[in-house]
Design an enzyme around this catalytic site. Sequence first.
Site, short mmCIF file in Angstrom:
data_model
loop_
_atom_site.label_atom_id
_atom_site.label_comp_id
_atom_site.label_asym_id
_atom_site.label_seq_id
_atom_site.Cartn_x
_atom_site.Cartn_y
_atom_site.Cartn_z
N HIS A 179 0.69 -0.99 -0.10
CA HIS A 179 0.04 -0.03 -0.12
C HIS A 179 0.84 1.35 -0.02
O HIS A 179 0.64 2.12 -0.73
CB HIS A 179 -0.69 0.19 1.20
CG HIS A 179 -1.92 -0.98 1.33
ND1 HIS A 179 -1.98 -1.75 2.71
CD2 HIS A 179 -2.74 -1.30 0.41
CE1 HIS A 179 -2.92 -2.89 2.41
NE2 HIS A 179 -3.67 -2.62 1.25
N LYS A 217 -17.53 -6.47 8.33
CA LYS A 217 -16.75 -7.55 7.52
C LYS A 217 -15.57 -7.83 8.91
O LYS A 217 -15.41 -7.06 9.51
CB LYS A 217 -15.64 -6.43 6.60
CG LYS A 217 -14.93 -7.38 5.54
CD LYS A 217 -14.32 -6.38 4.62
CE LYS A 217 -12.98 -7.23 4.00
NZ LYS A 217 -12.35 -6.34 3.03
N SER A 272 -2.79 -7.93 2.63
CA SER A 272 -3.01 -7.92 4.12
C SER A 272 -3.55 -9.23 4.67
O SER A 272 -2.95 -9.70 5.88
CB SER A 272 -3.87 -6.92 4.29
OG SER A 272 -3.54 -5.72 4.06
P1 ADP Z 1 -9.83 -3.53 -0.17
O1 ADP Z 1 -10.54 -4.42 0.94
O2 ADP Z 1 -10.51 -2.54 -0.76
O3 ADP Z 1 -9.35 -4.59 -1.18
P2 ADP Z 1 -6.98 -3.40 0.88
O4 ADP Z 1 -6.43 -2.73 1.96
O5 ADP Z 1 -7.07 -4.84 0.68
O6 ADP Z 1 -8.72 -3.07 0.63
O7 ADP Z 1 -6.43 -2.89 -0.64
C1 ADP Z 1 -6.67 -1.35 -0.63
C2 ADP Z 1 -5.97 -1.30 -2.31
O8 ADP Z 1 -4.62 -1.39 -2.12
C3 ADP Z 1 -6.57 -2.10 -3.47
O9 ADP Z 1 -6.84 -1.44 -4.54
C4 ADP Z 1 -5.80 -3.34 -3.56
O10 ADP Z 1 -5.72 -3.77 -4.87
C5 ADP Z 1 -4.30 -2.53 -3.27
N1 ADP Z 1 -3.23 -3.32 -2.65
C6 ADP Z 1 -3.16 -4.23 -1.78
N2 ADP Z 1 -1.93 -4.70 -1.64
C7 ADP Z 1 -1.09 -4.40 -2.57
C8 ADP Z 1 0.19 -4.49 -2.87
N3 ADP Z 1 0.75 -5.39 -2.24
N4 ADP Z 1 0.59 -3.65 -3.85
C9 ADP Z 1 -0.09 -2.84 -4.50
N5 ADP Z 1 -1.51 -2.64 -4.19
C10 ADP Z 1 -2.02 -3.51 -3.41
#
Ligand code: ADP
Length: 165
Positions: free
Chosen positions: A17, A41, A128
């Site tokens: 992120h 959730k 995550s």
């Molecule tokens: P959500 O529940 O909306 O998927 P996340 O916190 O899992 O929320 O992810 C938020 C955003 O960050 C999403 O667009 C996801 O695809 C992106 N994301 C998650 N992990 C990574 C990563 N390792 N590299 C790049 N983008 C990521």
Amino acid sequence: MTIAIYPGSFDPITHGHLDIIKRASSLFDKLIIGIYDRPEKSLLFHTQERVEMARQAVAHLGNVQAQSYSGLTVNFAKKVGAQVMVRGLRMSSDFEREFEMEMMNKKLAPDLDLVCFMASLQYQFLSSSLLKEVAQLGGCLEDMVPDHVATALRDKFAQKTHKVS
Ligand code: ADP
């Protein structure tokens, strides 16, 4: 002035992120990390914990803020005056879901544009959810999350183990 939001669960925030945040913050005037306040959730961290971890991780970036929101993401974007929504795309898992969501968001808010950043090579397989599994099993979290997040993960699982025994 172009304001962008980067919405997500951030349960917890990872270096994947943060890589997107750093890149987006250099393109837009202001970047607001929107942290879903979604009690239905099943999440490991409470909303305020997720917000605090994100704030600490971006404290060095002057044009980045973190705040929680509930309800529709497009309404959050409108409330903070954002013209752009940022998301990250990993090669294997994200495209179809992001595409579907964007088609719906476009119907709800035609003026809000989506900008997707391709995940950097070293973070393609970082999520995550996987990270939480590794943390629960006592694995090394180095390179995946900032130190304060690694500590919070260890503490959270220590509390849980303590509660069960
Ligand atoms: P959500 O529940 O909306 O998927 P996340 O916190 O899992 O929320 O992810 C938020 C955003 O960050 C999403 O667009 C996801 O695809 C992106 N994301 C998650 N992990 C990574 C990563 N390792 N590299 C790049 N983008 C990521």
